[in-house]
Design an enzyme around this catalytic site. Structure first.
Site, short mmCIF file in Angstrom:
data_model
loop_
_atom_site.label_atom_id
_atom_site.label_comp_id
_atom_site.label_asym_id
_atom_site.label_seq_id
_atom_site.Cartn_x
_atom_site.Cartn_y
_atom_site.Cartn_z
N CYS A 94 0.93 -1.17 -0.12
CA CYS A 94 0.05 -0.19 0.12
C CYS A 94 0.79 1.30 -0.16
CB CYS A 94 -0.90 0.04 1.25
SG CYS A 94 -0.04 -0.41 2.62
N GLU A 139 -4.29 -5.89 -2.59
CA GLU A 139 -4.39 -5.12 -1.31
C GLU A 139 -5.40 -3.85 -1.40
OE1 GLU A 139 -2.11 -4.95 1.05
OE2 GLU A 139 -2.19 -2.73 1.77
N1 SER Z 1 -0.07 -3.77 3.81
C1 SER Z 1 -0.49 -4.56 4.76
C2 SER Z 1 0.67 -5.47 5.38
O1 SER Z 1 1.71 -5.37 4.80
C3 SER Z 1 -1.61 -5.45 4.27
O2 SER Z 1 -1.25 -6.19 3.18
O3 SER Z 1 0.49 -6.33 6.32
ZN ZN Z 2 -1.36 -2.17 3.52
#
Ligand code: SER
Ligand code: ZN
Length: 535
Positions: free
Chosen positions: A307, A356
């Protein structure tokens, strides 16, 4: 954390005798009022333990705690002199220096000598003593000292709490659906045996069409049943990030040991590489040490949390009510984590895939979206996939991945925090065994953990929050297979219908593939189950 040091005030003329006479009274005031202001625990305040006046200087020897730290105390004293003493004695403050400052920490630490201000470090009994260089007034005002102290404080906190088990608190779980498991084998082993997956390199797999088909089936249900009904739209996020991004998210501080970095070539001119190319030609080897001479230092890292680009995209942008909330999802490429040891099948790998889901909005919007996602997740797990699952309130991933130590966690899930989704893997043991559960995804409210460092703003100054949820594609698929097995006739209705209307692609068969006779036989058996469902 304790501080000691000498705060030197330099004046524009000799310190008058009357002022020297008044010093005990001034110091009384400093100790009882000025350096204890706002402090609850007096141990954390500042205290002048000695002083000396000579020529145009007054030197205060100070001991302070973590609340009024030595540089804060120095500034308080200087301001007090400017406002109260200077007018009375017609004497100007010309300079402020902190000499021989030392920081005493409980416990033993290593701190880089390359850091600004640090002169030396000593370990004594169970303490670490850090000696600082002289600090001038302009340096006192720089953020470096505060950051250095924050770093030391975090080191202390980590040593104190770091050894403790991570937070894990059950918040919801499914019924026991399979008192006697439908299936008790390790799907990873079967997938490899029937040749649907093949080991590519350490922690990396090649997924052939039938396994890709299964992953796509799980992703299909997630995207169609959870993500799209809530109005999320697909985006394509970059999968290689500049170091700067990792500095903002905190990853470079928390997970540098498991990130994979990328280096650009030193030149676009192929003739520069001639020697290396000749060497590879003659020896038919690709020597990494030689190659290293032809690449620049790493400037990027490979997708880690997936993200990150979303926060970078909105960095320094200003949003207003009608732009909010923003909802996106990305499944355009893999994530990479160098998981030293403990690799297992496609469950724990270096290269993995995930959907995601990320959102941005005002706090109440972010909480509301998270709650709606949770409802849909429950529907997916229970009704569509008929899994045995459980949810836990855990140490937030964005703390863990930024190396932040959390001292306590309240169980109020409408606040920033992470919920982990876990599925039972019957092949790993009974439900009671913690190791028999696999984390297949998570969902988080981050609060301002990303909007603040990335400076994502609202035009009316309202604080913005973000949230994200990761759907681990391989892991959901393994969890589904581990509970329902490889015979789609025994699957829940929706997955069964999926197989009926989307025929599974033919597997890869070769004289030497799958590797074993049992693998070849099992493959045909499983293909027959799938084909028997064709409409
Ligand atoms: N970005 C979050 C994580 O790395 C959800 O995927 O856990
Ligand atoms: Zn994330």
């Amino acid at each position: 954390m304790k501080f000691k040091g000498i705060v030197v005030l330099e004046f524009n003329r000799k310190v008058p005798d009357d002022l020297i006479k008044e010093l005990p009274k001034i110091i009384d005031y400093l100790n009882s009022k000025l350096l204890t202001k706002g402090v609850r625990d007096l141990k954390e305040a500042g205290r002048v333990i000695d002083y000396q006046a000579s020529e145009n200087k007054i030197e205060f020897t100070l001991e302070t705690g973590r609340h009024v730290r030595i540089h804060n105390a120095a500034l308080r004293i200087k301001n007090y002199f400017i406002n109260n003493i200077s007018p009375k004695y017609k004497i100007g403050v010309r300079n402020l220096i902190i000499r021989n400052a030392l920081i005493e920490l409980e416990g033993k630490y290593t701190v880089s000598l390359k850091l600004p201000f640090i002169k030396s470090i000593e370990a004594k009994d169970d303490k670490t003593i850090i000696l600082l260089q002289d600090i001038s007034e302009s340096e006192i005002k720089k953020p470096y000292i505060d950051r250095l102290l924050k770093l030391l404080q975090e080191k202390e906190a980590r040593a104190k709490w770091g050894g403790k088990a991570e937070h894990w608190e059950l918040i919801k779980q499914s019924q026991v659906k399979f008192p006697k498991p439908k299936f008790d084998k390790d799907p990873n082993k079967i997938l490899e045996e029937i040749g649907w997956i093949k080991r590519f390199s350490i922690g990396q797999w090649f997924f052939t069409p039938p396994f890709t088909y299964l992953i796509n089936m799980l992703k299909h249900f997630f995207i169609e049943e959870v993500v799209k009904p809530l109005g999320f739209h697909e985006a394509i996020f970059p999968k290689m990030y500049p170091l700067e991004v990792g500095l903002r998210t905190g990853h470079l501080k928390g997970t540098i040991n498991s990130m994979i970095f990328a280096s650009f070539p030193i030149s676009y001119d192929i003739s520069v590489y001639e020697e290396l190319i000749d060497y590879m030609y003659v020896t038919d080897t690709a020597p990494p040490e030689e190659l290293q001479k032809y690449v620049k230092p790493p400037t990027h890292f490979l997708c880690y949390a997936q993200c990150e680009p979303f926060y970078q995209f909105f960095s320094r942008e200003v949003l207003d009510d009608k732009n909010l909330p923003v909802k996106m999802y990305d499944h355009s490429g893999p994530s990479f984590r160098w998981e030293a040891g403990g690799l297992h099948g496609v469950e724990r790998v270096i290269e993995f895939h995930r959907v995601e889901v990320v959102w941005l909005g005002k706090p109440e919007q972010v909480v509301d979206i998270r709650n709606k996602l949770l409802e849909r997740y429950e529907y997916l797990m229970d009704k569509v996939l008929d899994l045995e699952w459980r949810w836990a309130w855990v140490t937030p991933w964005y703390y863990e991945q930024a190396g932040i130590v959390e001292e306590k966690r309240e169980k109020d899930i409408n606040k920033p925090g992470t919920i982990d989704f876990e599925a039972w893997l019957p092949y790993k043991g009974p439900r009671e065994d913690k190791k028999a559960w696999l984390e297949i995804g998570n969902i988080s409210i981050h609060g301002t953990k990303f909007t603040s460092p990335f400076k994502i703003k609202h035009n009316k100054g309202i604080i913005l929050w973000t949230g994200c949820s990761g759907f681990g594609s391989e892991r959901w698929t393994i969890a589904f297979l581990a509970q329902h097995g490889f015979d789609p006739r025994n699957w829940p209705r929706k997955p069964r219908e999926y197989v009926e209307s989307n025929p599974i692609p033919e597997p890869i068969r070769a004289v030497t593939y799958p590797k074993t006779e049992t693998g070849k036989k099992l493959l045909e058996e499983i293909m027959n189950y799938f084909k028997s469902l064709k409409k």
